[in-house]
Enzyme design. Sequence first.
Site, PDB file in Angstrom:
ATOM      1  N   GLY A  32      92.333  76.018  30.036  1.00 46.53           N
ATOM      2  CA  GLY A  32      93.620  76.274  30.667  1.00 46.53           C
ATOM      3  C   GLY A  32      94.800  76.065  29.749  1.00 46.53           C
ATOM      4  O   GLY A  32      94.652  76.020  28.526  1.00 46.53           O
ATOM      5  N   HIS A  38      94.593  82.866  24.040  1.00 45.41           N
ATOM      6  CA  HIS A  38      93.639  83.044  25.143  1.00 45.41           C
ATOM      7  C   HIS A  38      93.746  84.458  25.732  1.00 45.41           C
ATOM      8  O   HIS A  38      92.742  85.095  26.042  1.00 45.41           O
ATOM      9  CB  HIS A  38      93.935  82.078  26.296  1.00 45.41           C
ATOM     10  N   GLY A 156      87.584  81.744  20.506  1.00 46.78           N
ATOM     11  CA  GLY A 156      88.564  81.884  19.428  1.00 46.78           C
ATOM     12  C   GLY A 156      88.042  81.266  18.132  1.00 46.78           C
ATOM     13  O   GLY A 156      87.380  80.224  18.137  1.00 46.78           O
ATOM     14  N   ASP A 159      88.484  77.359  16.668  1.00 46.21           N
ATOM     15  CA  ASP A 159      87.468  76.302  16.798  1.00 46.21           C
ATOM     16  C   ASP A 159      86.218  76.760  16.051  1.00 46.21           C
ATOM     17  O   ASP A 159      85.190  77.075  16.661  1.00 46.21           O
ATOM     18  CB  ASP A 159      87.181  76.041  18.273  1.00 46.21           C
ATOM     19  N   GLN A 162      82.898  75.060  16.672  1.00 42.08           N
ATOM     20  CA  GLN A 162      82.470  75.340  18.055  1.00 42.08           C
ATOM     21  C   GLN A 162      81.812  76.715  18.149  1.00 42.08           C
ATOM     22  O   GLN A 162      80.830  76.900  18.881  1.00 42.08           O
ATOM     23  CB  GLN A 162      83.673  75.257  19.004  1.00 42.08           C
TER      24      GLN A 162
HETATM   25  O1  PAF Z   1      87.377  75.925  23.478  1.00 40.66           O
HETATM   26  C1  PAF Z   1      87.544  75.405  24.596  1.00 40.66           C
HETATM   27  O2  PAF Z   1      88.596  75.550  25.243  1.00 40.66           O
HETATM   28  C2  PAF Z   1      86.433  74.535  25.186  1.00 40.66           C
HETATM   29  O3  PAF Z   1      85.794  73.818  24.199  1.00 40.66           O
HETATM   30  C3  PAF Z   1      85.452  75.332  26.053  1.00 40.66           C
HETATM   31  C4  PAF Z   1      84.694  76.360  25.211  1.00 40.66           C
HETATM   32  C5  PAF Z   1      86.189  76.029  27.174  1.00 40.66           C
HETATM   33  C6  PAF Z   1      84.414  74.388  26.666  1.00 40.66           C
HETATM   34  O4  PAF Z   1      85.022  73.437  27.488  1.00 40.66           O
END
Ligand code: PAF
Length: 294
Positions: A32, A38, A156, A159, A162
């Site tokens: 959010g 986003h 994105g 990260d 991630q």
């Molecule tokens: O990148 C994010 O905002 C968070 O790590 C995600 C992928 C929504 C997981 O909570």
Amino acid sequence: MTALLEDPAAAERWCAAQRAAGRSLGFVPTMGALHAGHLALVERAVAENDATLVSVFVNPLQFDDAGDFRAYPRDLAGDARLLETVGCGAVFSGTLEQFFPGRCASATELEPGAYVDPGPTAEGLEGAHRAGHFRGVATIVDRLFDLVRCDRAYFGAKDFQQTLVVGDLARRRGGPAVVVCPTHREPDGLAMSSRNLLLTPAQRERAPAIHAALAAARERWRSGERDPDELASTLRARLADTGLALDYAEVRDPRAWTAHAPAGPLERAVALVAARAGDVRLIDNLRLDGEDAA
Ligand code: PAF
């Protein structure tokens, strides 16, 4: 109209209905406080799929610091209004208990057996500096993928680590396709992040030093430097005396992740920085070899 689904169970039903109608499904998981970065993910999902769904959940499992979790910006009504402008089909949120019924040990933790192992790309850098962070990410993303069963999920490039963890998770599960989209930046280079909202005006002025340091490392790469330690020392030199407290400034081979700095010379490189402006932790990265996310 963006449908505001009341909980994860409603999202599961909405997604099942899309699949039953033969529609391909794009999914953008978020925490959010949506910004232009986003919205670009959502626009791409809308362009590439018949239906698009966004989750908004500030996931307590991935915060190693209770203060950071409490301070994380939240604005579901504002998020829903923004999603409407980019043609998003539906948005949903929920509580930890709604996501993991009967498996919570507290409002912020699960019972031990409910966590998902994030795998080897979780080691080093973010994984080393934020205990349990990627286990929390892998656990919620795995759960979200189970609920929505999308064709494509959008993340994105800001990260970077991630994207590796989630890419591995998706491969282990046999899907969805993980689409990594370029980092959106403010005109002064600062990577867009929900956390930027928490910066004071003075911290906001200092924050673009992160991108400037990454760009300086890319200049060295372009003039032929291939040694990861040399490239990292450029990052650190450029971040010294900026008023930012460095967690790390390092260079990795983006295709062969190592917890520690790889032995040089490198054929491919990504420079990664995490730094704090006061209590606000900012991360950013840049492909030095120009192979950015498409
Ligand atoms: O990148 C994010 O905002 C968070 O790590 C995600 C992928 C929504 C997981 O909570």
